[in-house]
Structure formats: structure tokens, C-alpha cells
Motif scaffolding. Sequence first.
Motif, PDB file in Angstrom:
ATOM      1  N   GLU A   1       0.822  -1.196   0.000  1.00  0.00           N
ATOM      2  CA  GLU A   1       0.000   0.000   0.000  1.00  0.00           C
ATOM      3  C   GLU A   1       0.865   1.259   0.000  1.00  0.00           C
ATOM      4  OE1 GLU A   1      -3.351   1.090   2.957  1.00  0.00           O
ATOM      5  OE2 GLU A   1      -3.902  -0.730   1.877  1.00  0.00           O
ATOM      6  N   GLY A   2       1.971   1.163   0.771  1.00  0.00           N
ATOM      7  CA  GLY A   2       2.892   2.288   0.848  1.00  0.00           C
ATOM      8  C   GLY A   2       3.463   2.623  -0.522  1.00  0.00           C
ATOM      9  N   ALA A   3       3.800   1.584  -1.260  1.00  0.00           N
ATOM     10  CA  ALA A   3       4.359   1.791  -2.596  1.00  0.00           C
ATOM     11  C   ALA A   3       3.346   2.461  -3.503  1.00  0.00           C
ATOM     12  CB  ALA A   3       4.801   0.461  -3.190  1.00  0.00           C
ATOM     13  N   ALA A   4       2.091   2.015  -3.386  1.00  0.00           N
ATOM     14  CA  ALA A   4       1.045   2.596  -4.215  1.00  0.00           C
ATOM     15  C   ALA A   4       0.855   4.065  -3.890  1.00  0.00           C
ATOM     16  CB  ALA A   4      -0.272   1.836  -4.000  1.00  0.00           C
ATOM     17  N   GLN A   5       0.931   4.374  -2.581  1.00  0.00           N
ATOM     18  CA  GLN A   5       0.769   5.775  -2.181  1.00  0.00           C
ATOM     19  C   GLN A   5       1.919   6.631  -2.679  1.00  0.00           C
ATOM     20  OE1 GLN A   5       0.124   5.971   2.023  1.00  0.00           O
ATOM     21  NE2 GLN A   5      -2.070   5.512   1.800  1.00  0.00           N
ATOM     22  N   ALA A   6       3.125   6.078  -2.586  1.00  0.00           N
ATOM     23  CA  ALA A   6       4.301   6.795  -3.069  1.00  0.00           C
ATOM     24  C   ALA A   6       4.162   7.062  -4.562  1.00  0.00           C
ATOM     25  CB  ALA A   6       5.559   5.985  -2.789  1.00  0.00           C
ATOM     26  N   SER A   7       3.666   6.057  -5.258  1.00  0.00           N
ATOM     27  CA  SER A   7       3.481   6.200  -6.701  1.00  0.00           C
ATOM     28  C   SER A   7       2.455   7.279  -7.010  1.00  0.00           C
ATOM     29  CB  SER A   7       3.029   4.870  -7.293  1.00  0.00           C
ATOM     30  OG  SER A   7       2.506   5.067  -8.581  1.00  0.00           O
ATOM     31  N   ALA A   8       1.410   7.343  -6.183  1.00  0.00           N
ATOM     32  CA  ALA A   8       0.356   8.323  -6.424  1.00  0.00           C
ATOM     33  C   ALA A   8       0.879   9.746  -6.245  1.00  0.00           C
ATOM     34  CB  ALA A   8      -0.814   8.079  -5.481  1.00  0.00           C
TER      35      ALA A   8
ATOM     36  N   VAL B   1       3.855  10.801  -7.168  1.00  0.00           N
ATOM     37  CA  VAL B   1       4.666  11.228  -8.322  1.00  0.00           C
ATOM     38  C   VAL B   1       3.720  11.770  -9.396  1.00  0.00           C
ATOM     39  CG1 VAL B   1       6.305  10.507 -10.085  1.00  0.00           C
ATOM     40  CG2 VAL B   1       6.361   9.459  -7.811  1.00  0.00           C
ATOM     41  N   PRO B   2       3.979  12.984  -9.858  1.00  0.00           N
ATOM     42  CA  PRO B   2       3.066  13.552 -10.856  1.00  0.00           C
ATOM     43  C   PRO B   2       3.020  12.704 -12.127  1.00  0.00           C
ATOM     44  CG  PRO B   2       4.620  15.204 -10.037  1.00  0.00           C
ATOM     45  CD  PRO B   2       5.068  13.891  -9.506  1.00  0.00           C
TER      46      PRO B   2
ATOM     47  N   VAL C   1       5.295  10.002 -17.261  1.00  0.00           N
ATOM     48  CA  VAL C   1       5.297   9.926 -18.717  1.00  0.00           C
ATOM     49  C   VAL C   1       6.665  10.317 -19.266  1.00  0.00           C
ATOM     50  CG1 VAL C   1       4.272  10.853 -20.826  1.00  0.00           C
ATOM     51  CG2 VAL C   1       2.824  10.360 -18.857  1.00  0.00           C
ATOM     52  N   ALA C   2       7.252  11.359 -18.662  1.00  0.00           N
ATOM     53  CA  ALA C   2       8.582  11.779 -19.095  1.00  0.00           C
ATOM     54  C   ALA C   2       9.567  10.621 -18.959  1.00  0.00           C
ATOM     55  CB  ALA C   2       9.045  12.984 -18.276  1.00  0.00           C
ATOM     56  N   PHE C   3       9.412   9.876 -17.875  1.00  0.00           N
ATOM     57  CA  PHE C   3      10.293   8.722 -17.634  1.00  0.00           C
ATOM     58  C   PHE C   3      10.127   7.678 -18.744  1.00  0.00           C
ATOM     59  CE2 PHE C   3      11.009   4.534 -15.664  1.00  0.00           C
ATOM     60  CZ  PHE C   3      12.363   4.679 -15.366  1.00  0.00           C
ATOM     61  N   VAL C   4       8.877   7.427 -19.118  1.00  0.00           N
ATOM     62  CA  VAL C   4       8.605   6.471 -20.202  1.00  0.00           C
ATOM     63  C   VAL C   4       9.311   6.915 -21.483  1.00  0.00           C
ATOM     64  CG1 VAL C   4       6.807   5.478 -21.674  1.00  0.00           C
ATOM     65  CG2 VAL C   4       6.417   5.715 -19.212  1.00  0.00           C
ATOM     66  N   TRP C   5       9.230   8.199 -21.757  1.00  0.00           N
ATOM     67  CA  TRP C   5       9.891   8.721 -22.967  1.00  0.00           C
ATOM     68  C   TRP C   5      11.405   8.513 -22.904  1.00  0.00           C
ATOM     69  CZ3 TRP C   5       8.268  11.753 -27.355  1.00  0.00           C
ATOM     70  CH2 TRP C   5       6.870  11.784 -27.527  1.00  0.00           C
TER      71      TRP C   5
ATOM     72  N   GLY D   1       3.880  15.835 -27.258  1.00  0.00           N
ATOM     73  CA  GLY D   1       3.389  16.380 -26.000  1.00  0.00           C
ATOM     74  C   GLY D   1       2.401  15.427 -25.378  1.00  0.00           C
ATOM     75  N   VAL D   2       2.202  15.584 -24.111  1.00  0.00           N
ATOM     76  CA  VAL D   2       1.252  14.723 -23.433  1.00  0.00           C
ATOM     77  C   VAL D   2       0.098  15.587 -22.969  1.00  0.00           C
ATOM     78  CG1 VAL D   2       0.964  13.054 -21.595  1.00  0.00           C
ATOM     79  CG2 VAL D   2       3.220  13.435 -22.595  1.00  0.00           C
ATOM     80  N   ALA D   3      -1.101  15.172 -23.277  1.00  0.00           N
ATOM     81  CA  ALA D   3      -2.255  15.949 -22.834  1.00  0.00           C
ATOM     82  C   ALA D   3      -2.330  15.848 -21.324  1.00  0.00           C
ATOM     83  CB  ALA D   3      -3.527  15.396 -23.470  1.00  0.00           C
ATOM     84  N   GLY D   4      -2.125  16.957 -20.658  1.00  0.00           N
ATOM     85  CA  GLY D   4      -2.142  16.952 -19.200  1.00  0.00           C
ATOM     86  C   GLY D   4      -3.502  16.515 -18.697  1.00  0.00           C
ATOM     87  N   GLY D   5      -3.515  15.670 -17.700  1.00  0.00           N
ATOM     88  CA  GLY D   5      -4.789  15.172 -17.199  1.00  0.00           C
ATOM     89  C   GLY D   5      -5.550  16.262 -16.462  1.00  0.00           C
ATOM     90  N   GLY D   6      -6.849  16.308 -16.683  1.00  0.00           N
ATOM     91  CA  GLY D   6      -7.769  17.144 -15.931  1.00  0.00           C
ATOM     92  C   GLY D   6      -7.358  18.581 -15.683  1.00  0.00           C
ATOM     93  N   GLY D   7      -7.216  19.362 -16.718  1.00  0.00           N
ATOM     94  CA  GLY D   7      -6.952  20.788 -16.536  1.00  0.00           C
ATOM     95  C   GLY D   7      -8.193  21.467 -16.022  1.00  0.00           C
ATOM     96  N   MET D   8      -8.043  22.667 -15.504  1.00  0.00           N
ATOM     97  CA  MET D   8      -9.197  23.398 -14.982  1.00  0.00           C
ATOM     98  C   MET D   8      -9.961  24.001 -16.153  1.00  0.00           C
ATOM     99  SD  MET D   8      -8.674  23.513 -11.622  1.00  0.00           S
ATOM    100  CE  MET D   8      -7.984  21.919 -11.412  1.00  0.00           C
ATOM    101  N   VAL D   9     -10.457  23.168 -16.991  1.00  0.00           N
ATOM    102  CA  VAL D   9     -11.090  23.685 -18.189  1.00  0.00           C
ATOM    103  C   VAL D   9     -12.558  23.949 -17.933  1.00  0.00           C
ATOM    104  CG1 VAL D   9     -11.440  23.316 -20.632  1.00  0.00           C
ATOM    105  CG2 VAL D   9      -9.523  22.263 -19.481  1.00  0.00           C
TER     106      VAL D   9
END
Lengths: 315, 255
Positions: A2-9, A11-12, A17-21, A289-297
Amino acid sequence: MEGAAQASARVPFRLKVAFVWVVIFTILGLLFAAADFNTQFMRDSADYVLRGLLYTVVIALAAIVLAVVLALIGALGRLSSNPVAYGVSGFYTSFFRGTPLIVQLFLIAFALPVVVGNLGLSSGIEDLLTLDSLVAGILALGLNYGAYMTEIFRAGIQSVSHGQSEAADALGMTYGQKMKRVVLPQAFRVIIPPTGNEFIAMLKDTALVSFIGATVGQEEIFRRAQLVGTRDFLPLEAYLLAAMVYWALTAIFTFFQGKLERRIGKGYVRGGATGGTTKKFLPSGGAGGVAGGGGMVEIETDEMSGGPELPGQSH
Amino acid sequence: MTRRNGEAVVRVENLHKSFGALEVLRGIDMEVHKGEVVVIFGRSGSGKSTLLRCVNFLEDPTSGLIEVAGVRLEGGHRTKGKREQVRQIRIKAGMVFQQFNLFPNMTVIGNVMEGPLTVKGIPEHDARANALELLAKVGLSDKADEYPIRLSGGQQQRVAIARALAMEPDVMLFDEPTSALDPELIGEVLTVMKSLATDLHMTMIVVTHEMGFAREVANRMVFFHEGVILEQGTPDEMINHTKYPETKKFFEAVL
């Protein structure tokens, strides 16, 4: 766990995505090194190939200008109650969307002068229509993209609510004033994003112009890549180089397209102060580019600006 | 209160309007005099909005005659020659819509200046000064540089009124100006409309269900029923002493 999942959450998303690239590029880089490409040749040829940028961009810019003009006229024709305007624009879009771009390119570059010659018209016209490959390329791309963009423009104009048109009429505007001041500025908001996409697609389609040859010294990127690649028997390196140039070019234009879209969004966004301090506007999709998730649109949703679905584009 | 002896600003003669087989207006005769406030009311589908839209040719009358501030125009097919006359009529008749229809691509002051700048060719400096004055009149001086989307419905409608006034019209046409508003925003719009009548002595034709406004401001109320004018009179005559069961039934529904 659970701790790992929280740590992952924490990370922006963008960072992940940058890491994947980075991983993808690392793998590609390793493969590239292992495949023993002639990097010396690529460095030496870069300058020559890059000089083709000018012609690639000139062709694309001139063609998109032509396409925008044709699309505007075509769209007004498609929306007209005049049978001649409607019929001519219908023929135009049907033909240029119904035949391959490469065929149109060859027709304009090679068939047009011959046909005119056979018609026995004055040789002046024949000479006039014996086009420089740069001009033929601009014409073919402009005509072809103009036909596709006619539909984008038509949908954009139709997206402006009827009430806007009536308000302009009620003020006593002429048809021209209404279009220029009220309808088209609002339609362009809907038209510009897909037109930007068309332009970026066109940047790449300029490579087709290489098939009709080029005046020496006026070759665009792909033609130059072909020339150096065949000269030194290193086609893979040459084409890879060309691919990199096209990719960089489209990434740059995609970036500017996003900026433009945000500017146009002004007046349609609620909340925030006037004058560019508003945080987020329309999400701008983009190559690289990566479409940023959930902008204040927050976009106005009532009929004043509700845009319709644009017709799907496929070239 | 009545100022019926002035010249007629709007004259409608034997007006017919059909949408396909459906005849919405079946012979309307009406005169509106300078400074008069006429409230048109009636059930939905009775033709009251259609009449208003025929006056400035947003709808082409099927037959009949429209005269606005001295420009006379027959109904029927819109010919090229008519187009300019239609435009002249529209310049003289300001219109306020149910849905406001502000131009979202322009600021508030841009909306108000648009008619004078584009249609009348008035210099920007003068148009701006006049627009600021009008915005003050509708109580929105502080919103001049905002875009319409940031305004409430009531504020938008007040801008729309200023936009129409900027053309210095001979008559103002209001097509259900408060029907799209939240109840708490209706008052501010009606207040502005009242001040047009009392301060500017503006000639107004108002299609509305706001009977309070009609009672207070209207010189005359006109009841539309199935495409004809069933009866008309002063607010008192209409609201308290109507002769027709149809009118009575309508009042019972709205009051």
C-alpha cells in the motif's frame, strides 16, 4: 504494497510519462548504436538536408494560405442557396477529396501543360502552365487540403449559433459585415485547431513533391535526403535524418499551435482575470506532448459556442 | 399617460405570415406611436414573437405592409432591391432577444460599439464615449472590458439593451427579454426597460409575460390569439375589464 502505491500516487503523472519517454529513447539509442549507423555521414549531410527546410516550409506555408482561401470560398459555397456556388464547391470537394494527392500532383505538374497544348490554345498559356515543381507542389497541396478544409470551415461556420447571425442582422449589418465581424471570428475559434493539424499534416506531405523533381538548389528535405542517400549508398541514414527533421519541425509547430489556441480561447472562459492570467484553456493535443490530465477547463456549454463534431479527416 | 396622438413610428397593415402550411399571423393591423410603450402578450404560439420578428424582417412577411420610421416595405419574396430597405428598417429598430445574443468574441464595450462602428461608420472615439455613457445608463460601467461570458444573464441582457440603444433607434423591439433569466435577475432588466420608457420616452414594443411591468409602464396592451389581435386597450381595461374569455383565461394562468 500500500505504501508503494501511495508513493506512486504522489509522483506527478507528467513525470511518469517523461520517464517512459526517456526509456524509449534510451532503447532506441542503444539499438541505433548497435546497428552501426554511419553517424559521421549523418553529421556531414545534416547541413545540406537542413537547407531543404526553407523549401519545405515555403511550400507548406504557401499551400496552407491557398487552402484556407479555397476552404473559405468552398464553405460559403456549400452553405449558399445559390445553385452555381453550391454546385461548383460540391464538384471541387468531391474531385479533390476523391482522388489521391499524388495523382493530383502529377496531373498538375505533367498533364496540365500537355492538355492545354493539345487544346491548341496560345503557347503563352501553355508556357504559363508549365509549372515550376515548387509551384506545382504548392498548387496541388493547396487544392487538395483546401477541399478537406472546406468541410472544417463549413462545420465551423455552422457552429456559430443562429442567434449570433440574427443579432448582427438586427443591427443592420450587411452579409459581408456580419461574416467578417461576427460569424467568422467565432467560427475561426472552431476552425483553427483542426487547421493547425492540417498544416502539420501538410508539412509532412510536402515530401511528395520530391516525386515531381525539383529545380537544382530548390529541393525540399526529402528530396535532399534521397539525393545524399543514393550518392553515398547510405539510404537508411539519410531517411532517418529526414525523419528527425520532420519530427522536430512538427513538434515546434504543434507547440505554437497550442499557444495560438489558448489565445483564441479568450472570451470563452469563465472565471479568472482578463488578460492572459487565466490558468488553463482548451487541452491542446500534440505530437510529442502529453495531454495533461484534468486541466481546470471550463468552456461555455450553451448554444453560443457549442461546436459540432468536425468531420473526420483522413488523407 | 397615453401619448397616442404622436406620429406613427411603426405601422403594420394586413400582415400575414405562414411557415409552410401553418399560418401564424392571419391579418395583423397595428400602429405604434412615438413614445408609446406597447406590450404584446398571449399564449405561446399565438404569433406575438413572429410579429415582432416580421417588423424588422428577421422573418419575411408572407404578405402585408411594414413601415418603420418612414421606411415602407411590402411583404413577400425578398428581392435584391429590398435588401437595402430591410437594412434601413433594422438600423431604425433596435432589437433585444430572449437569449441576449451578445457577441462572445467582443468585450462588453466592443458589443455596444459594434453597430455604430461597423454599420454607421462612426469614429471610434465617439462610439466609445457614447458606449460608456450607455453602459453607465444600464449600470455596467465597471464591466466595459469584460467578456460577456463573465456576466450574469441579467447583466448580459442589460448590455444587449445598450447595444441596441447605441444605434439610436426610433423604436426598440423586445422579444421576451426576461424569459431566459433566473427570477432574481428579472428585476434589474425590467428596471432598465422602465427607465427607457420614463427617462428617454423611447418607443417600445415588448413581447412579455411580465404583467407587473405591463401594468406599470405600458400605454397599451395587445392580446394575441391564434394569429390575430383579439383585443387591445390600456392595462386597466385589459387586466380588469376584459370582454373575452380567452383573455380572462390567460390572465388566470399568469397572474
